[in-house]
Enzyme design. Structure first.
Site, mmCIF file in Angstrom:
data_model
loop_
_atom_site.group_PDB
_atom_site.id
_atom_site.type_symbol
_atom_site.label_atom_id
_atom_site.label_comp_id
_atom_site.label_asym_id
_atom_site.label_seq_id
_atom_site.Cartn_x
_atom_site.Cartn_y
_atom_site.Cartn_z
ATOM 1 N N SER A 53 0.823 -1.212 0.000
ATOM 2 C CA SER A 53 0.000 0.000 0.000
ATOM 3 C C SER A 53 0.857 1.261 0.000
ATOM 4 C CB SER A 53 -0.871 -0.039 1.262
ATOM 5 O OG SER A 53 -1.374 1.238 1.553
ATOM 6 N N TYR B 161 -2.245 -0.043 10.209
ATOM 7 C CA TYR B 161 -2.436 -0.673 8.893
ATOM 8 C C TYR B 161 -1.172 -0.537 8.047
ATOM 9 C CZ TYR B 161 -3.898 -1.105 4.010
ATOM 10 O OH TYR B 161 -3.964 -1.456 2.680
HETATM 11 N N1 LIG Z 1 -8.458 -0.602 -2.229
HETATM 12 C C1 LIG Z 1 -7.362 0.131 -2.089
HETATM 13 O O1 LIG Z 1 -7.345 1.339 -2.377
HETATM 14 C C2 LIG Z 1 -6.086 -0.484 -1.579
HETATM 15 C C3 LIG Z 1 -4.952 0.335 -1.478
HETATM 16 C C4 LIG Z 1 -3.773 -0.222 -1.011
HETATM 17 C C5 LIG Z 1 -3.712 -1.562 -0.687
HETATM 18 N N2 LIG Z 1 -4.838 -2.332 -0.776
HETATM 19 C C6 LIG Z 1 -4.741 -3.744 -0.413
HETATM 20 O O2 LIG Z 1 -5.289 -4.529 -1.456
HETATM 21 C C7 LIG Z 1 -5.907 -5.689 -0.920
HETATM 22 C C8 LIG Z 1 -7.346 -5.784 -1.382
HETATM 23 O O3 LIG Z 1 -8.033 -4.612 -0.946
HETATM 24 P P1 LIG Z 1 -9.582 -4.378 -1.242
HETATM 25 O O4 LIG Z 1 -9.790 -2.919 -1.318
HETATM 26 O O5 LIG Z 1 -10.024 -5.280 -2.348
HETATM 27 O O6 LIG Z 1 -10.191 -4.877 0.153
HETATM 28 P P2 LIG Z 1 -11.438 -5.845 0.449
HETATM 29 O O7 LIG Z 1 -11.692 -5.719 1.915
HETATM 30 O O8 LIG Z 1 -12.547 -5.557 -0.487
HETATM 31 O O9 LIG Z 1 -10.853 -7.285 0.110
HETATM 32 C C9 LIG Z 1 -10.099 -8.047 1.035
HETATM 33 C C10 LIG Z 1 -10.715 -9.427 1.121
HETATM 34 O O10 LIG Z 1 -9.918 -10.201 2.032
HETATM 35 C C11 LIG Z 1 -10.802 -11.002 2.780
HETATM 36 N N3 LIG Z 1 -10.161 -11.366 4.046
HETATM 37 C C12 LIG Z 1 -9.929 -10.561 5.115
HETATM 38 N N4 LIG Z 1 -9.369 -11.272 6.105
HETATM 39 C C13 LIG Z 1 -9.230 -12.545 5.650
HETATM 40 C C14 LIG Z 1 -8.728 -13.741 6.220
HETATM 41 N N5 LIG Z 1 -8.254 -13.760 7.487
HETATM 42 N N6 LIG Z 1 -8.743 -14.873 5.487
HETATM 43 C C15 LIG Z 1 -9.246 -14.871 4.223
HETATM 44 N N7 LIG Z 1 -9.753 -13.755 3.621
HETATM 45 C C16 LIG Z 1 -9.733 -12.602 4.334
HETATM 46 C C17 LIG Z 1 -12.031 -10.143 3.002
HETATM 47 O O11 LIG Z 1 -13.185 -10.920 3.317
HETATM 48 C C18 LIG Z 1 -12.141 -9.404 1.676
HETATM 49 O O12 LIG Z 1 -13.024 -10.058 0.786
HETATM 50 C C19 LIG Z 1 -5.750 -5.588 0.604
HETATM 51 O O13 LIG Z 1 -4.595 -6.303 0.964
HETATM 52 C C20 LIG Z 1 -5.541 -4.110 0.827
HETATM 53 O O14 LIG Z 1 -4.823 -3.856 2.014
HETATM 54 C C21 LIG Z 1 -6.020 -1.824 -1.211
#
Ligand SMILES: NC(=O)c1ccc[n+]([C@@H]2O[C@H](COP(=O)([O-])OP(=O)(O)OC[C@H]3O[C@@H](n4cnc5c(N)ncnc54)[C@H](O)[C@@H]3O)[C@@H](O)[C@H]2O)c1
Length: 316
Positions: free
Chosen positions: A125, A150
């Site tokens: 991130s 985070y």
């Molecule tokens: N969306 C953004 O802008 C952004 C920016 C930087 C980094 N990220 C990273 O990208 C990744 C995806 O983000 P997103 O926005 O799609 O989030 P999201 O919350 O929509 O997706 C994450 C998924 O992981 C699942 N999850 C959580 N804990 C879990 C566990 N213990 N076991 C199995 N599954 C689990 C959740 O149920 C969810 O469906 C994450 O790692 C997030 O930190 C996202």
């Protein structure tokens, strides 16, 4: 290719899986439907995918589940997206964030090594840059002052995977995503929650004076970047910024949302929230040169796509 996607029911995971299936990859997905937001939303994300993938409901911190998925299957790589996301909630639950994001990542890496999978793509991130004032952010910049638990867990994940390469030869690519938006965006993220407020005729809660800025990145560009990493990332441990390269001030974002939704925003102001960064801005030279990454969608166009999706998906 045969690819494991963790966090497949989420925003980025479900969009990635759709692209991989379209490419002809064999996709196995893991998700535990964490309660950070509604299970029904995640089920909807998965619905069209289900006939084309193998889906396992389970937790990345549960090693036997990982062993069952990986044993004897010969995956080409794993894309590890499962995490607790979001800066502000992590301040209230640092233990949970550490458990899922750090311990969970260690479990995934250990299981990949144990079952002979040689490549991992990891969702890091832009938050790792903290309040670094040197912009645009480059991968070599200092990242030792994260502003939230985070951000600290994402940096810890990178460090763990760097170690795993040196100790066990697991190649990892850490992709530092910069504020991703578009269809299926997480409901608590600014664009999505502002848009819902606009549609409902409610005021938008803005933190700070509107001068903070984000390098918003459209989901299709992020998916291009992940696919670029799957296809082209070198052996070893390597970090890449995936951003849009056009930072937008918060007050400008609200103006653009008003245009996209054809509504006049009513603003309610709150003080800057602890843990929030003042700005993010990606230098993407490395991803462009090594992964062929070239973001295409500018904010006004991306917001139009988001608006069409949101209006087509009522009730939210
Ligand atoms: N969306 C953004 O802008 C952004 C920016 C930087 C980094 N990220 C990273 O990208 C990744 C995806 O983000 P997103 O926005 O799609 O989030 P999201 O919350 O929509 O997706 C994450 C998924 O992981 C699942 N999850 C959580 N804990 C879990 C566990 N213990 N076991 C199995 N599954 C689990 C959740 O149920 C969810 O469906 C994450 O790692 C997030 O930190 C996202």
């Amino acid at each position: 290719m045969k690819i494991l996607v963790t966090g497949i029911a989420g925003f980025i995971g479900s969009q990635l899986a759709k692209r991989l299936v379209e490419r002809g990859d064999t996709v196995v997905g893991l998700d535990n439907f964490d309660g950070f937001y509604h299970r029904a939303t995640k089920e909807r994300n998965l619905a069209e995918l289900r006939p084309h993938i193998e889906f396992i409901e389970g937790d990345i911190t549960d090693r036997p589940t990982l062993d069952r998925i990986l044993a004897g299957k010969q995956f080409d790589c794993a894309v590890h997206l499962a995490a607790l996301a979001g800066v502000r909630p992590s301040i209230r639950a640092p233990w949970r964030y550490s458990h899922v994001n750090v311990v969970g990542t260690a479990h995934v890496a250990e299981a990949l090594v144990a079952h002979g999978v040689e490549r991992l793509i990891f969702a890091s991130s832009s938050s790792v840059y903290g309040n670094n004032t040197l912009v645009p952010y480059q991968e070599a910049h200092r990242v030792d002052e994260p502003a939230s638990p985070y951000a600290a867990t994402k940096r810890a994940g990178e460090l763990l995977l760097d170690t795993f390469f040196r100790l066990h030869g697991l190649s990892s690519t850490a992709l530092r995503f910069f504020t991703v938006y578009g269809p299926r965006q997480r409901p608590e993220m600014a664009i999505h929650s502002f848009a819902r407020s606009l549609e409902l005729g409610q005021p938008l809660t803005l933190y700070g004076d509107g001068a903070s800025s984000r390098d918003y990145t459209f989901i299709d560009d992020i998916i291009d970047g992940i696919v670029g990493a799957i296809e082209r990332a070198p052996r070893g441990f390597r970090i890449y910024n995936l951003g849009g390269t056009n930072p937008v001030r918060l007050d400008e974002l609200v103006k653009q949302l008003g245009i996209a939704f054809d509504k006049e925003p009513v603003i309610f102001r709150e003080a800057q929230a602890p843990g929030d960064m003042l700005q993010t801005w990606a230098d993407i030279s490395r991803a462009r040169d090594e992964l062929g990454y070239a973001p295409k969608v500018l904010l006004p166009e991306g917001l139009r796509h988001f608006q069409q999706w949101l209006r087509g998906n009522i009730p939210w």
